[in-house]
Design an enzyme around this catalytic site. Structure first.
Site, short mmCIF file in Angstrom:
data_model
loop_
_atom_site.label_atom_id
_atom_site.label_comp_id
_atom_site.label_asym_id
_atom_site.label_seq_id
_atom_site.Cartn_x
_atom_site.Cartn_y
_atom_site.Cartn_z
N THR A 74 3.93 -4.84 4.79
CA THR A 74 3.26 -3.65 4.03
C THR A 74 3.17 -2.48 4.68
OG1 THR A 74 1.18 -4.39 4.90
CG2 THR A 74 1.71 -5.25 2.86
N GLY A 77 -0.58 -3.67 9.02
CA GLY A 77 -0.80 -4.42 10.19
C GLY A 77 0.02 -3.50 11.24
N HIS A 105 -0.22 17.44 7.27
CA HIS A 105 -1.56 17.61 7.39
C HIS A 105 -2.05 17.06 8.72
CE1 HIS A 105 -3.10 19.12 3.30
NE2 HIS A 105 -2.34 19.78 3.70
C1 RB5 Z 1 3.65 -11.02 7.63
O1 RB5 Z 1 3.65 -12.05 6.70
C2 RB5 Z 1 2.68 -9.87 7.07
O2 RB5 Z 1 1.45 -10.11 7.34
C3 RB5 Z 1 3.14 -8.43 7.79
O3 RB5 Z 1 4.71 -8.29 7.68
C4 RB5 Z 1 2.38 -7.06 7.35
O4 RB5 Z 1 2.54 -6.90 6.12
C5 RB5 Z 1 1.11 -7.14 7.82
O5 RB5 Z 1 0.24 -6.05 7.75
#
Ligand code: RB5
Length: 156
Positions: A74, A77, A105
């Site tokens: 995503t 993380g 910005h």
């Molecule tokens: C891994 O499965 C997933 O948690 C990682 O790629 C990411 O999306 C974390 O924020």
């Protein structure tokens, strides 16, 4: 891999969720004439994203590279982990608008992208726009100074 200081050197890393995108973005950056330091992983295996975010964020934090690119499933993380480093302004970019704003910005020095969120073509476009957009300065510089003050107070 270690990084030597250069204004056109970019650090990049991913986890398994962003690995395929990382490989494509490396080629894209190289085609743009940038030097790329690939902090891995070297293959699509299950890894923990903080280990890879830390390597890119440290290189950016110590100004060994001009900026960083982080890709996970995503981008979230990677973004959370990278922002634990001093001098790092990592931005989660999900479209062209956030790509532009994150530089204009926020003067983001790391772009975080989701390999399971963005199509390759959009991710490349967003990265290109982020690279090409200048920081607007002025009132935004004042706001970044305030973020720096928070950082100085809380990061010992
Ligand atoms: C891994 O499965 C997933 O948690 C990682 O790629 C990411 O999306 C974390 O924020």
């Amino acid at each position: 891999m270690s990084a030597q200081k250069s204004p056109c050197k970019m650090a990049i890393a991913s986890d398994h969720g962003g690995f395929a995108l990382k490989q494509k973005l490396i080629r894209y950056l190289q085609q743009r004439g940038l030097q790329v330091v690939d902090f891995g992983p070297e293959a699509e295996r299950s890894v923990d994203y903080p280990d890879f975010a830390a390597q890119v964020a440290e290189a950016v934090s110590r100004k060994k590279v001009a900026g960083g690119v982080l890709a996970c499933g995503t981008g979230i993380g990677m973004c959370i982990a990278a922002n634990k480093f001093k001098n790092v302004r990592a931005a989660l970019v999900t479209d062209l608008f956030t790509a532009q704003m994150s530089k204009e910005h926020n003067n983001a020095n790391i772009i975080c992208l989701g390999g399971r969120v963005l199509k390759d073509a959009l991710a490349k476009k967003a990265l290109g726009l982020w690279l090409d957009t200048p920081f607007a300065g002025d009132r935004h510089a004042r706001r970044l100074k305030k973020i720096q003050q928070i950082e100085r107070k809380n990061f010992k």
